[in-house]
Design a protein around this motif. Structure first.
Motif, PDB file in Angstrom:
ATOM      1  N   ILE A  46       0.827  -1.050   0.016  1.00  0.00           N
ATOM      2  CA  ILE A  46      -0.044   0.150   0.008  1.00  0.00           C
ATOM      3  C   ILE A  46       0.754   1.161   0.094  1.00  0.00           C
ATOM      4  N   CYS A  47       0.564   2.135  -0.883  1.00  0.00           N
ATOM      5  CA  CYS A  47       1.597   3.317  -1.086  1.00  0.00           C
ATOM      6  C   CYS A  47       2.986   3.192  -1.005  1.00  0.00           C
ATOM      7  N   TYR A  48       3.734   3.618  -0.018  1.00  0.00           N
ATOM      8  CA  TYR A  48       5.075   3.121  -0.042  1.00  0.00           C
ATOM      9  C   TYR A  48       5.271   1.855  -0.377  1.00  0.00           C
ATOM     10  N   GLY A  49       4.474   1.083   0.552  1.00  0.00           N
ATOM     11  CA  GLY A  49       4.473  -0.545   0.221  1.00  0.00           C
ATOM     12  C   GLY A  49       4.713  -0.966  -1.205  1.00  0.00           C
ATOM     13  N   MET A  50       3.981  -0.195  -2.016  1.00  0.00           N
ATOM     14  CA  MET A  50       3.683  -0.540  -3.627  1.00  0.00           C
ATOM     15  C   MET A  50       5.020   0.231  -4.349  1.00  0.00           C
ATOM     16  N   GLN A  51       5.118   1.326  -3.979  1.00  0.00           N
ATOM     17  CA  GLN A  51       6.637   1.865  -4.349  1.00  0.00           C
ATOM     18  C   GLN A  51       7.742   1.262  -4.185  1.00  0.00           C
ATOM     19  N   ILE A  82       0.848 -11.266  -5.704  1.00  0.00           N
ATOM     20  CA  ILE A  82       1.620  -9.842  -5.365  1.00  0.00           C
ATOM     21  C   ILE A  82       0.543  -8.830  -5.991  1.00  0.00           C
ATOM     22  N   PHE A  83       0.156  -7.869  -4.887  1.00  0.00           N
ATOM     23  CA  PHE A  83      -0.780  -6.674  -5.402  1.00  0.00           C
ATOM     24  C   PHE A  83      -0.069  -5.740  -4.925  1.00  0.00           C
ATOM     25  N   ALA A  84      -0.476  -4.594  -5.536  1.00  0.00           N
ATOM     26  CA  ALA A  84      -0.139  -3.144  -4.905  1.00  0.00           C
ATOM     27  C   ALA A  84      -1.029  -2.106  -5.143  1.00  0.00           C
ATOM     28  N   LEU A  85      -1.264  -1.224  -4.342  1.00  0.00           N
ATOM     29  CA  LEU A  85      -2.413  -0.162  -4.426  1.00  0.00           C
ATOM     30  C   LEU A  85      -1.635   1.251  -4.057  1.00  0.00           C
TER      31      LEU A  85
END
Ligand code: XMP
Length: 521
Positions: free
Chosen positions: A89-94, A171-174
């Motif tokens: 999520i957010c930084y986690g996605m980046q 693996i997913f990202a938002l």
């Protein structure tokens, strides 16, 4: 940071890896609201701890850093090696994007607030949802190029890659925050991850939990006695009720009346626990010693220190009188354990930490019992309801450890505490009567260290000034002054000046936090 009970090993856990976002705790709470256990660990935690938890899925939180700079946090390799579902999520996605071969840029177009998300391809996270969602964004950086083997899932006007998924791995990202209530259907997005991707079981249920905690307490303390400092606050009250169910009168509670409590509070605590629930409670009447130690002290931090130290002295003295106590119970809750907590002041945590074994006389050497250590406040309240505590007790506004000591500006005397107790009582009583108590997060009266002129009969005289403070807040980090109705404020003011002879003026505090704090000292 956290070192949670080993009790939950057997239950399905969603691990939240913390990269420092203000919303990290919210992610874990949302997961638990879906009856799935969730735990927060710092991003650089030891591999062994992560392995021991055997997570069913891992959520990477947001954070304040930029992956465009070196030496900022990264996802540890073990997270990928575990082969469990991952949601960034957010930084986690980046950081996921950056580490897996994509590109992240610092965009000129920072996005804070609502954004319309267009879901452009099939993705299990958006199952059962429409193709357009109103989501909450809070970022400067964004993913510019997808990492290898990732597909684009959704975009916003300013973030072309606002959601992505791996072609074959879970693996997913938002880029947006599904955990905040502002995000439409955010709960469904998280639930889709928890249930449809991770296939987690709903093991985290309150009634099961009480039975389980009782069993654990019994196993830990066996036939020994347990000491608990009861303050009348939600955490220590629920701890008391739980321990009482587990070990009955082997629980000994000490309640310190320091003279700085709200009007009637000591009687209320004794009534609830001793008279109604039949708990073994020792009341220590210590007003005199607190006022003696505080005499002439005006510096707020000094007052806090004196109150904290005196509390520990009094508590220790009571504890030393008791014989054969092997355990000390504390109402530590999860936000006290997670360092990033903002719901309580540092001082509160210092005081709590003083109450651990280290704060008690060396020879007592008690082992800690902390049955609420992994619970959030709302879970503690739910447990309190199940244990039969009244909703008045469970939904009371927070009250600071140093009590009225930080609400009397300047030095503290018995006269001033008496005046403040009365004024505060009138304010709270009227709030309850007008059905406004629950609409504000915290409300209280403050004794100001000034006198102002008033007219009594034909005479002018200098008399005391009382300040009223009421705020609305979610996390107590920021707060808005409560816009209470004028006629209500008028009624409270009239009652205070009519019923308390020493007071001739009442003022209402219209400052928000920041820059003002909630308390006046
Ligand atoms: P401030 O005044 O910092 O308050 O905006 C935020 C929240 O913390 C409480 N508070 C305290 N709690 N010991 C405590 O246990 C303290 O010294 C203390 N100071 C502030 C305050 O009541 C509010 O809920």
């Amino acid at each position: 940071m956290t070192d949670l009970s080993t009790n939950n090993k057997e239950i399905d856990t969603i691990l939240v890896l913390d990269f420092g976002s203000q919303y990290t705790q919210l992610i874990a709470r949302r997961v638990r609201e879906s009856d799935v256990y969730s735990e927060i660990l710092p991003w650089d935690i030891d591999e062994e701890k992560i392995k021991a938890i055997k997570p069913k899925g891992i959520i990477l939180s947001g954070g304040p850093d930029s992956v465009t700079q070196s030496f900022t946090p990264r996802v540890p390799q073990i997270i990928f090696d575990l082969n469990v579902p991952i949601l960034g999520i957010c930084y986690g996605m980046q950081t996921l994007a950056e580490q897996l071969g994509g590109q992240v840029i610092s965009s000129d177009q920072k996005e804070f607030g609502y954004s319309e998300l267009n879901v452009t391809s099939e993705c299990v996270l958006f199952a059962d949802l429409g193709k357009k969602l109103n989501v909450w964004m809070s970022h400067g950086d964004q993913v510019q190029d997808l990492p290898d083997n990732f597909d684009l899932v959704a975009s916003t006007a300013t973030a072309p890659i606002a959601a992505m998924q791996h072609e074959s791995k879970p693996i997913f990202a938002l880029q947006f925050h599904p955990e905040v209530t502002h995000t439409e259907d955010g709960h469904t997005v998280l639930n889709n991850f928890i249930f449809k991707v991770c296939r987690a079981k709903t093991d985290w249920k309150m009634d099961d939990l009480i039975g389980q905690r009782i069993q654990e307490i019994q196993n830990q303390v066996e036939n020994n006695k347990v000491l608990l400092g009861l303050s009348g606050g939600v955490d220590s009250s629920v701890t008391a009720a739980l321990l009482h169910q587990a070990i009955g009168n082997k629980l000994v509670c000490v309640f310190v009346d320091n003279g700085l409590l709200r009007k009637g509070e000591a009687e209320e605590v004794m009534n609830t626990f001793k008279e109604n629930m039949n708990l073994n409670v020792i009341k220590s009447d210590s007003e005199e010693v607190f006022l003696r130690h505080l005499k002439g002290v005006t510096d707020p931090e000094q007052k806090r220190k004196i109150i904290g130290r005196t509390f520990i002295d009094v508590f220790d003295a009571e504890a030393t009188k008791l014989k054969d106590i092997q355990f000390l119970a504390q109402g530590t809750i999860y936000p006290d354990v997670i360092e990033s907590s903002g719901s309580e002041s540092k001082e509160a945590r210092v005081i709590k930490s003083h109450h651990n074994v280290g704060g008690l006389p060396e020879e007592m050497k008690m082992e800690l019992v902390e049955p609420l250590r992994d619970l959030f406040k709302d879970e503690v309240r739910r447990m309190g309801v199940e244990l039969g505590l009244s909703s008045e007790m469970l939904n009371r506004h927070p009250f600071p450890g140093p009590g009225l000591g930080v609400r009397i500006l300047g030095d503290i005397t018995k006269e001033k505490t008496s005046i403040l107790k009365e004024a505060d009582h009138i304010f709270i009583e009227e709030l309850i009567k007008a059905d406004l108590y629950k609409t504000v997060s915290q409300a209280f009266a403050v004794y100001l260290p000034v006198k102002s002129v008033g007219v009594v009969g034909d005479e002018r005289r200098y008399a005391e000034v009382i300040g009223l403070r009421a705020v609305e807040t979610v996390d107590f980090m920021t707060a808005r002054w409560a816009h209470l109705p004028y006629d209500f404020l008028e009624r409270v003011s009239n009652r205070i000046v009519n019923e308390i002879e020493e007071v001739s003026r009442v003022v209402y505090d219209i400052s928000s936090k920041p820059p003002a704090t909630i308390e006046w000292e």
